[in-house]
Design an enzyme around this catalytic site. Sequence first.
Site, PDB file in Angstrom:
ATOM      1  N   SER A  58      -9.255  -9.904   0.802  1.00 38.82           N
ATOM      2  CA  SER A  58     -10.302  -9.582  -0.172  1.00 38.82           C
ATOM      3  C   SER A  58     -10.088 -10.322  -1.483  1.00 38.82           C
ATOM      4  O   SER A  58      -8.973 -10.352  -2.021  1.00 38.82           O
ATOM      5  CB  SER A  58     -10.328  -8.076  -0.442  1.00 38.82           C
ATOM      6  N   SER A 136      -5.071  -8.730   5.373  1.00 39.70           N
ATOM      7  CA  SER A 136      -5.732  -7.609   4.726  1.00 39.70           C
ATOM      8  C   SER A 136      -7.109  -7.390   5.360  1.00 39.70           C
ATOM      9  O   SER A 136      -7.201  -7.166   6.560  1.00 39.70           O
ATOM     10  CB  SER A 136      -5.801  -7.850   3.214  1.00 39.70           C
ATOM     11  N   GLN A 137      -8.197  -7.459   4.591  1.00 44.79           N
ATOM     12  CA  GLN A 137      -9.516  -7.346   5.202  1.00 44.79           C
ATOM     13  C   GLN A 137      -9.700  -8.415   6.276  1.00 44.79           C
ATOM     14  O   GLN A 137     -10.333  -8.175   7.308  1.00 44.79           O
ATOM     15  CB  GLN A 137     -10.631  -7.478   4.160  1.00 44.79           C
ATOM     16  N   ASP A 191       3.783  -0.857   2.564  1.00 40.50           N
ATOM     17  CA  ASP A 191       2.397  -1.329   2.506  1.00 40.50           C
ATOM     18  C   ASP A 191       1.504  -0.215   3.035  1.00 40.50           C
ATOM     19  O   ASP A 191       1.412   0.010   4.246  1.00 40.50           O
ATOM     20  CB  ASP A 191       2.222  -2.602   3.329  1.00 40.50           C
ATOM     21  N   HIS A 204       1.992  -4.968  -0.253  1.00 39.09           N
ATOM     22  CA  HIS A 204       0.822  -5.596   0.369  1.00 39.09           C
ATOM     23  C   HIS A 204       0.628  -7.032  -0.115  1.00 39.09           C
ATOM     24  O   HIS A 204      -0.088  -7.811   0.517  1.00 39.09           O
ATOM     25  CB  HIS A 204      -0.432  -4.767   0.067  1.00 39.09           C
TER      26      HIS A 204
END
Length: 230
Positions: A58, A136-137, A191, A204
């Site tokens: 993101s 992540s995303q 995370d 993260h």
Amino acid sequence: MKFFALTTLLAATASALPTSNPAQELEARQLGRTTRDDLINGNSASCRDVIFIYARGSTETGNLGTLGPSIASNLESAFGKDGVWIQGVGGAYRATLGDNALPRGTSSAAIREMLGLFQQANTKCPDATLIAGGYSQGAALAAASIEDLDSAIRDKIAGTVLFGYTKNLQNRGRIPNYPADRTKVFCNTGDLVCTGSLIVAAPHLAYGPDARGPAPEFLIEKVRAVRGSA
């Protein structure tokens, strides 16, 4: 209401913490372009043996973000720049924070975008070995698109690496419909997104070492298992 609450949480998290590690951003710039469109710009006459398709996290810049360039550099060292195409997911994948709160961890448009890249790779270069990744995303996006692929194309994906996998808990550390032994999930201790939360904590943002070493090593091993060591 639930979507609004999660989006608000993501926005608050974004204001409290950076969405990427400045050191990782610097390293990405030093390694070269944070945008790669080798598959889109290439033609069938110049196909490479290996095609790597990657989805950034993101708000990250370009279509490779902070981790993609490190993986790309290692793949090019292993297979040669004439042996691999690097393709980031851009277009309809906007990598916006709010899309993390959607049921599949990203938007339907983003999933269609990455699906289209896999399909393009298969059509343009049917003999290529595919590998994939996401952060992540982008990890949720990679998982969702691979899950939705036609099985004939999905079977061509020799390996996939996921960092800070936002659907790790929900998908039990796997990509649905995809072999576990072709999947490598990197989830740092602490995370929180790997344990079902959308709260971004410092771990993260610390996947740079994995992107420089274990992740590309895993992909290289999987490609060589399919194509041999040449």
